[in-house]
Scaffold this active site. Structure first.
Site, PDB file in Angstrom:
ATOM      1  N   LYS A  95      47.468  45.848  36.097  1.00 26.36           N
ATOM      2  CA  LYS A  95      46.818  46.607  36.898  1.00 26.36           C
ATOM      3  C   LYS A  95      46.424  47.902  36.430  1.00 26.36           C
ATOM      4  O   LYS A  95      45.279  48.546  37.068  1.00 26.36           O
ATOM      5  CB  LYS A  95      47.715  46.699  38.246  1.00 26.36           C
ATOM      6  CG  LYS A  95      47.886  45.658  38.979  1.00 26.36           C
ATOM      7  CD  LYS A  95      46.634  45.038  39.549  1.00 26.36           C
ATOM      8  CE  LYS A  95      47.087  43.773  40.424  1.00 26.36           C
ATOM      9  NZ  LYS A  95      45.856  43.063  41.322  1.00 26.36           N
ATOM     10  N   GLU A 117      45.326  49.024  48.984  1.00 25.15           N
ATOM     11  CA  GLU A 117      46.421  47.840  49.294  1.00 25.15           C
ATOM     12  C   GLU A 117      47.465  47.315  48.362  1.00 25.15           C
ATOM     13  O   GLU A 117      46.842  47.632  47.081  1.00 25.15           O
ATOM     14  CB  GLU A 117      45.412  46.482  49.894  1.00 25.15           C
ATOM     15  CG  GLU A 117      44.968  45.626  48.687  1.00 25.15           C
ATOM     16  CD  GLU A 117      44.102  46.113  47.768  1.00 25.15           C
ATOM     17  OE1 GLU A 117      44.090  45.383  46.648  1.00 25.15           O
ATOM     18  OE2 GLU A 117      43.545  47.107  48.022  1.00 25.15           O
ATOM     19  N   SER A 382      50.431  38.517  33.025  1.00 24.99           N
ATOM     20  CA  SER A 382      49.974  39.664  33.499  1.00 24.99           C
ATOM     21  C   SER A 382      50.815  40.695  34.280  1.00 24.99           C
ATOM     22  O   SER A 382      50.454  41.886  34.493  1.00 24.99           O
ATOM     23  CB  SER A 382      49.216  39.374  34.863  1.00 24.99           C
ATOM     24  OG  SER A 382      49.858  38.508  35.835  1.00 24.99           O
TER      25      SER A 382
END
Length: 403
Positions: A95, A117, A382
């Site tokens: 991210k 969010e 991830s």
């Protein structure tokens, strides 16, 4: 001469075929047009590109490595499994790749606050980190259910200086967090940037986030060639909104490499038991973009479920919908039970604890490897599983490895 795929898609209005676009209330049209113009300019700016390169190298710790899973491959007894280690990116997930860049865009636009969010909390932690780095205020909206489930990430966000706002309506998970963040953003678009956390939302965010995450794919392509002398036979990643998958897929779209988007099959095939949008959904507009979404009988976003809080979303990024519609990507499915099994298998055979979201892709890779013993498989790992260990051990007994 035809333009390369990444330069030609999406079109100037943000459409990947019929998917994407910007379906916005009138008060947001000028705001998103401004963001789009800013990104078009910055993406060609030497100063912007150079600053992002320095951040990635000296702050994030990029490039992240590829790890060959010899033990897991031997255990499965099939194809060879490799991991692109985004769990080793600063903050423990992919991210931060787009959060640092979105914060740079916010600074360019003169914004003083980031709002977003989060589901599993990884985007929230990454954005809080970017806000701290650039000296910006930060507000993260998170479903009340996910706040309890992913509490370690809630603590991290608060330590980093972010305000965490619980979404208390509906199912109190990721969709509701997006709703809540949009509502807060509408109250002040002058000082805030809504830093969307995936390849979803109105144009230009699906394109922006894909471009910022493509560093994963281009690193992996170069690394895999160096390690093996060839490209992988198959590349796979978990998909909710789909930022980590588009990140790694980006570099391989024009190659003869199979791409598998792994959706959360949850605990069943009925509405509310899974989050498999591409498998069970149909075309629909939600959160400002047209894609494939799970719908109830009245056409509204359906309730969803996944053990992975970051992938329980009732739609999917429009580029994923497009690539699947033209047959460029395939869909894989992974249940809650299979993801828990992969969580423990990867931990005990390789010493790598994956995020539950990433464990979906690992589980699918294990199944695929058994069926395709001559192939090499590259998984986008991830995120790491620190955030999930309390939830997992409280609900699923730790297996004995050698039993």
């Amino acid at each position: 001469m035809q333009k390369p795929y990444l330069e030609s898609m999406p079109d100037e209005n943000g459409f990947f075929g019929k998917f994407g676009g910007a379906y916005l209330p009138p008060q947001l049209e000028a705001t998103y047009a401004e963001i789009s113009r800013a990104y078009d300019k910055l993406s060609k700016s030497f100063d912007f590109i150079n600053e992002l390169k320095k951040i990635r190298k000296h702050y994030q710790g990029r490039p992240t490595p590829i790890t060959y899973c010899r033990n897991l491959s031997d255990f499965v007894g099939g194809g060879q499994i490799y991991l692109k280690r985004e769990d080793l990116n600063h903050t423990g997930a992919h991210k931060l790749n787009h959060c640092m860049a979105e914060a740079l865009v916010a600074k360019y636009l003169g914004k003083t606050k980031l709002i977003a969010e989060t589901g599993a909390g990884q985007h929230g932690v990454a954005l809080a980190t970017a806000a701290a780095y650039f000296g910006l205020e930060c507000e993260i909206h998170m479903g009340e259910v996910d706040i309890a489930k992913e509490y370690p990430n809630v603590v991290r966000m608060k330590i980093l200086g972010a305000k965490v706002v619980p979404a208390t309506h509906g199912l109190k998970t990721l969709k509701e967090a997006v709703d809540s963040a949009f509502d807060a953003y509408l109250k002040d678009t002058e000082t805030q940037l809504f830093a969307i956390g995936s390849v979803v939302g109105p144009h230009p965010f699906p394109k922006m986030v894909r471009d910022f995450q493509s560093v994963v794919g281009f690193e992996a392509k170069e690394q895999f060639l160096e390690m093996t002398g060839r490209l992988p036979d198959m590349v796979t990643a978990c998909v909710g909104g789909g930022s980590n998958a588009m990140g790694i897929f980006s570099a391989f779209i024009e190659d003869s490499v199979k791409l598998y988007a792994v959706e959360p099959a949850g605990k069943g095939d009925k509405i509310g038991e899974h989050s498999a949008s591409l498998t069970y959904g149909k075309e629909g507009i939600m959160h400002g973009f047209n894609s494939i979404m799970l719908q109830d009988e009245e056409g509204n976003p359906a309730p969803v479920h996944s053990i992975g809080s970051g992938i329980d979303y009732p739609s999917v990024g429009p580029e994923h919908a497009y690539l699947n519609s033209i047959g460029r990507t395939n869909i894989g499915l992974c249940s809650d039970t299979e993801s828990i099994d992969a969580f423990y298998k990867l931990s005990q055979h390789e010493g790598i604890i994956p995020a539950l979201e990433s464990a979906h892709a690992v589980a699918f890779a294990m199944k695929y490897a058994k069926e395709n013993p001559k192939e090499s498989i590259l998984v986008n790992l991830s995120g790491r599983g620190d955030k999930d260990i309390d939830f997992v051990v409280e609900n699923y007994p730790i297996p004995t490895k050698w039993a």
